[in-house]
Write a protein that holds these residues in place. Structure first.
Motif, mmCIF file in Angstrom:
data_model
loop_
_atom_site.group_PDB
_atom_site.id
_atom_site.type_symbol
_atom_site.label_atom_id
_atom_site.label_comp_id
_atom_site.label_asym_id
_atom_site.label_seq_id
_atom_site.Cartn_x
_atom_site.Cartn_y
_atom_site.Cartn_z
ATOM 1 N N TYR A 114 -23.082 42.011 -35.538
ATOM 2 C CA TYR A 114 -22.090 40.960 -35.343
ATOM 3 C C TYR A 114 -20.741 41.578 -34.980
ATOM 4 O O TYR A 114 -20.550 42.791 -35.079
ATOM 5 N N GLU A 115 -19.837 40.720 -34.532
ATOM 6 C CA GLU A 115 -18.475 41.143 -34.204
ATOM 7 C C GLU A 115 -17.503 40.394 -35.098
ATOM 8 O O GLU A 115 -17.727 39.228 -35.457
ATOM 9 N N GLN A 116 -16.410 41.044 -35.446
ATOM 10 C CA GLN A 116 -15.353 40.380 -36.185
ATOM 11 C C GLN A 116 -13.999 40.878 -35.680
ATOM 12 O O GLN A 116 -13.920 41.887 -34.964
ATOM 13 N N TYR A 117 -12.963 40.136 -36.049
ATOM 14 C CA TYR A 117 -11.610 40.454 -35.605
ATOM 15 C C TYR A 117 -10.722 40.704 -36.828
ATOM 16 O O TYR A 117 -10.749 39.943 -37.794
ATOM 17 N N HIS A 118 -9.936 41.768 -36.749
ATOM 18 C CA HIS A 118 -9.040 42.157 -37.833
ATOM 19 C C HIS A 118 -7.592 42.177 -37.336
ATOM 20 O O HIS A 118 -7.338 42.362 -36.139
ATOM 21 N N PRO A 119 -6.640 42.030 -38.247
ATOM 22 C CA PRO A 119 -5.237 42.083 -37.837
ATOM 23 C C PRO A 119 -4.875 43.437 -37.227
ATOM 24 O O PRO A 119 -5.413 44.480 -37.627
ATOM 25 N N LEU A 120 -3.948 43.409 -36.283
ATOM 26 C CA LEU A 120 -3.479 44.643 -35.641
ATOM 27 C C LEU A 120 -2.473 45.390 -36.508
ATOM 28 O O LEU A 120 -2.450 46.601 -36.557
ATOM 29 N N GLY A 121 -1.557 44.654 -37.130
ATOM 30 C CA GLY A 121 -0.478 45.284 -37.884
ATOM 31 C C GLY A 121 0.856 44.656 -37.534
ATOM 32 O O GLY A 121 1.061 43.461 -37.743
ATOM 33 N N ILE A 122 1.745 45.452 -36.964
ATOM 34 C CA ILE A 122 3.060 44.952 -36.569
ATOM 35 C C ILE A 122 3.019 44.551 -35.104
ATOM 36 O O ILE A 122 2.568 45.321 -34.249
ATOM 37 N N LEU A 142 0.874 32.594 -33.885
ATOM 38 C CA LEU A 142 -0.495 33.074 -33.701
ATOM 39 C C LEU A 142 -0.693 34.407 -34.418
ATOM 40 O O LEU A 142 -1.702 34.625 -35.091
ATOM 41 N N ALA A 143 0.277 35.315 -34.268
ATOM 42 C CA ALA A 143 0.178 36.606 -34.941
ATOM 43 C C ALA A 143 0.090 36.419 -36.451
ATOM 44 O O ALA A 143 -0.662 37.120 -37.137
ATOM 45 N N ALA A 144 0.855 35.474 -36.980
ATOM 46 C CA ALA A 144 0.891 35.255 -38.429
ATOM 47 C C ALA A 144 -0.466 34.815 -38.966
ATOM 48 O O ALA A 144 -0.947 35.345 -39.979
ATOM 49 N N VAL A 145 -1.095 33.843 -38.317
ATOM 50 C CA VAL A 145 -2.400 33.406 -38.834
ATOM 51 C C VAL A 145 -3.460 34.479 -38.624
ATOM 52 O O VAL A 145 -4.460 34.519 -39.357
ATOM 53 N N CYS A 146 -3.232 35.358 -37.656
ATOM 54 C CA CYS A 146 -4.159 36.471 -37.435
ATOM 55 C C CYS A 146 -3.971 37.589 -38.459
ATOM 56 O O CYS A 146 -4.773 38.527 -38.492
ATOM 57 N N GLY A 147 -2.919 37.502 -39.270
ATOM 58 C CA GLY A 147 -2.694 38.498 -40.313
ATOM 59 C C GLY A 147 -1.688 39.562 -39.959
ATOM 60 O O GLY A 147 -1.498 40.523 -40.704
ATOM 61 N N ASP A 148 -1.012 39.409 -38.823
ATOM 62 C CA ASP A 148 -0.005 40.374 -38.395
ATOM 63 C C ASP A 148 1.375 39.993 -38.918
ATOM 64 O O ASP A 148 1.632 38.832 -39.269
ATOM 65 N N PHE A 191 8.209 37.928 -41.214
ATOM 66 C CA PHE A 191 8.899 37.477 -40.002
ATOM 67 C C PHE A 191 10.257 38.189 -39.941
ATOM 68 O O PHE A 191 11.168 37.855 -40.696
ATOM 69 N N ASN A 192 10.365 39.171 -39.067
ATOM 70 C CA ASN A 192 11.574 39.969 -38.945
ATOM 71 C C ASN A 192 12.270 39.688 -37.625
ATOM 72 O O ASN A 192 11.636 39.325 -36.630
ATOM 73 N N MET A 193 13.583 39.884 -37.601
ATOM 74 C CA MET A 193 14.374 39.681 -36.391
ATOM 75 C C MET A 193 15.449 40.763 -36.332
ATOM 76 O O MET A 193 16.069 41.071 -37.348
ATOM 77 N N GLY A 236 -2.265 28.989 -26.156
ATOM 78 C CA GLY A 236 -3.520 28.385 -26.549
ATOM 79 C C GLY A 236 -4.779 29.103 -26.107
ATOM 80 O O GLY A 236 -4.780 30.287 -25.801
ATOM 81 N N SER A 237 -5.872 28.332 -26.076
ATOM 82 C CA SER A 237 -7.205 28.828 -25.747
ATOM 83 C C SER A 237 -7.555 29.990 -26.686
ATOM 84 O O SER A 237 -7.339 29.903 -27.886
ATOM 85 N N ASP A 238 -8.066 31.100 -26.149
ATOM 86 C CA ASP A 238 -8.421 32.242 -27.001
ATOM 87 C C ASP A 238 -7.398 33.360 -26.896
ATOM 88 O O ASP A 238 -7.716 34.538 -27.131
ATOM 89 N N ALA A 239 -6.133 33.004 -26.584
ATOM 90 C CA ALA A 239 -5.082 34.015 -26.499
ATOM 91 C C ALA A 239 -4.881 34.739 -27.826
ATOM 92 O O ALA A 239 -4.321 35.839 -27.858
ATOM 93 N N TRP A 240 -5.328 34.140 -28.932
ATOM 94 C CA TRP A 240 -5.168 34.754 -30.250
ATOM 95 C C TRP A 240 -5.825 36.127 -30.348
ATOM 96 O O TRP A 240 -5.410 36.972 -31.144
#
Length: 525
Positions: free
Chosen positions: A158-166, A186-192, A227-229, A492-496
């Motif tokens: 199987y395949e899975q997706y993990h957060p990238l980091g920063i 999108l990054a936030a819900v992905c764990g980044d 969330f940094n700025m 949108g779409s699968d840009a996540w």
């Protein structure tokens, strides 16, 4: 054309907006979501509105040491954030969306006043932020992988997706908050976790966003650093691009800037998401509904005073309707209400600064030297209400596609009229005959023409629309383009998937170890 505007200095209404959004006379250089830093910086930048030239506030510019503080906070936050279940991260984003709903009107006004787009567009940009939050909440329960059959007995793949980091986000002045939200939510819900460098031309809206989301982070007892700025010039952007600790750099801006970012990130074999220039065209065939087309053309060409990456730059018109279209546009353009973006009657606000005005006038001068014919517009307005020197009259120029200036993207309201003859393939060839490939559109009621435009030998752009204009993309679809537009996809779409790392897993639940491809490798006696 309206020759005067209502004078709207930094009056009580605007002062109240700034106070409500937490904007102070002097604003810190960076935020880690919960805490602010860089208050003692001696390098400050004054932010003036292009609408009336008034000083809005000052921002401190970050140093390399400030940048290190932000990265350290992000690294620590990632260790916590990635372990939170994705639907729980989605709940945080949902709450951010609710906060944005509360602040839509004042934030929309600040977007308009700091950047110069009309209020309806400012409010629309905040709505985009709300919409992407809604999208991301649903996405938090759909970060799916795939399963597949193994060739080996009693094995599962199987395949899975993990957060990238920063994730580093470098945004542009023309959409000072929406593009950040596309990436950040999108990054936030992905764990980044995210480090945002807003444009130094429009940093106050970024400061406001950090204030808006602070309460959500505090109420949920989350650590700083999610969330940094950080506010800075190209030096800060360069630090982000060259930093091996940044898993992905998403950069929006000019092609020139994007090439520098792409080169820096590519040299360290990092990931980049580039949203760069557009040279967008609308094709009008002889079967076009001109009533529909006219609204799309004018909004596409003059909306945001031509400062959208999806602005309509070229209008490719069939010779049988060319004169009719030209005549109708020449009736509309001189009557466009040009004025202060917070005036409800305004349709065309100012350019961002005098450098943009110079680019506008220089482009018109050069295209005329090449043989282009200026039909209307091209003036820099002066006098009462226009003292800033940032207001111009949108221009229409008759041209041909191979002109050097037509091949370039001028971030200003210049619309080139280009005539074509024969079949739709001729128009498509003209449309595709530029280095950029972001957005495109066709107006036609002929199914054969529209399907040819959408075919794999049709438009070469990342966005191809039928009977709507080139600008105004919805968040549900992936946004981005090809060629010198950079190839990135946001929203949108699968840009996540770009915000995550992909992993293939094989599990052996047998008591044997068969090798793939039937390889024999026996080390046992």
């Amino acid at each position: 054309m309206k020759q005067t505007i209502d004078e709207l200095p930094l009056n009580k209404e605007l002062t109240d907006v700034l106070q409500h959004l937490g904007i102070k006379e002097q604003n810190p250089a960076y935020s880690t979501g919960l805490a602010w830093g860089g208050q003692e910086s001696k390098n400050a930048r004054a932010i003036h509105s292009p609408a009336d030239g008034n000083l809005i506030a000052h921002v401190n510019m970050a140093t390399a040491d400030d940048y290190e503080q932000v990265v350290k906070a992000a690294e620590e936050a990632f260790k916590v954030w990635r372990k939170m279940p994705a639907p729980k991260r989605g709940e945080i984003v949902r709450q951010i969306g609710e906060k944005l709903r509360e602040y839509k009107e004042p934030l929309g006004k600040l977007v308009s006043y700091e950047m110069g787009k009309i209020l309806q567009e400012g409010l629309g940009e905040v709505q985009e932020m709300i919409d992407i939050c809604d999208f991301a909440v649903g996405l938090s329960r759909q970060l799916h992988g795939f399963t597949m059959h193994s060739e080996r007995p009693q094995h599962r793949m199987y395949e899975q997706y993990h957060p990238l980091g920063i994730v580093g986000v470098i945004s542009a002045f023309n959409f000072p908050v929406a593009v950040w939200s596309w990436n950040a939510m999108l990054a936030a819900v992905c764990g980044d976790v995210v480090i945002w460098k807003p444009s130094e031309k429009t940093p106050l809206t970024a400061v406001a966003c950090q204030h808006i989301i602070r309460d959500v982070l505090a109420d949920n007892e989350l650590p700083e650093g999610i969330f940094n700025m950080i506010i800075g010039d190209a030096k800060i952007g360069s630090l982000i691009s060259h930093d091996n600790r940044i898993g992905l750099v998403s950069a929006t801006g000019s092609t020139r800037m994007g090439k520098k970012v792409g080169e820096a990130v590519g040299a360290r074999l990092g990931k980049s998401l580039l949203e760069l220039g557009g040279n967008n065209a609308i094709i009008l065939t002889e079967n076009a509904d001109l009533e529909l087309a006219l609204i799309a053309i004018v909004f596409g060409a003059v909306g945001t005073c031509g400062q959208r990456c999806t602005s309509t730059r070229r209008l490719i018109i069939h010779e049988n309707i060319y004169d009719q279209v030209k005549e109708r546009l020449l009736k509309v353009y001189p009557n466009l209400p040009i004025g202060h973006p917070l005036d409800s009657t305004t349709l065309v606000g100012p350019l961002i600064d005098k450098d943009a005005v110079n680019a506008f006038t220089n482009a018109l001068e050069k295209v005329q030297q090449e043989g282009g014919k200026l039909l209307t517009g091209g003036e820099v307005l002066s006098g009462h209400g226009y003292e800033t020197g940032t207001y111009v009259t949108p221009a229409i120029v008759e041209a041909v596609n191979h002109f050097e200036m037509v091949q370039e993207e001028t971030f200003a309201p210049i619309l080139y009229l280009i005539k074509y003859s024969g079949e739709i393939e001729n128009a498509v060839e003209i449309q595709n005959g530029v280095r950029q490939g972001l957005s495109s559109a066709i107006f036609s009621t002929n199914l054969l023409e529209t399907e040819a435009f959408l075919s794999h030998w049709g438009s070469d752009c990342g966005i191809a629309n039928v009977n709507i204009g080139t600008s105004g993309a919805e968040i549900g679809g992936a946004f981005g383009g090809e060629k010198e537009t950079g190839g990135g996809r946001e929203s949108g779409s699968d840009a996540w998937k770009v915000y995550m790392r992909r992993q293939t897993n094989t599990i052996n639940y047998s008591r044997d170890l068969p090798l793939a491809q039937g390889i024999k490798f026996d080390i046992m006696d």
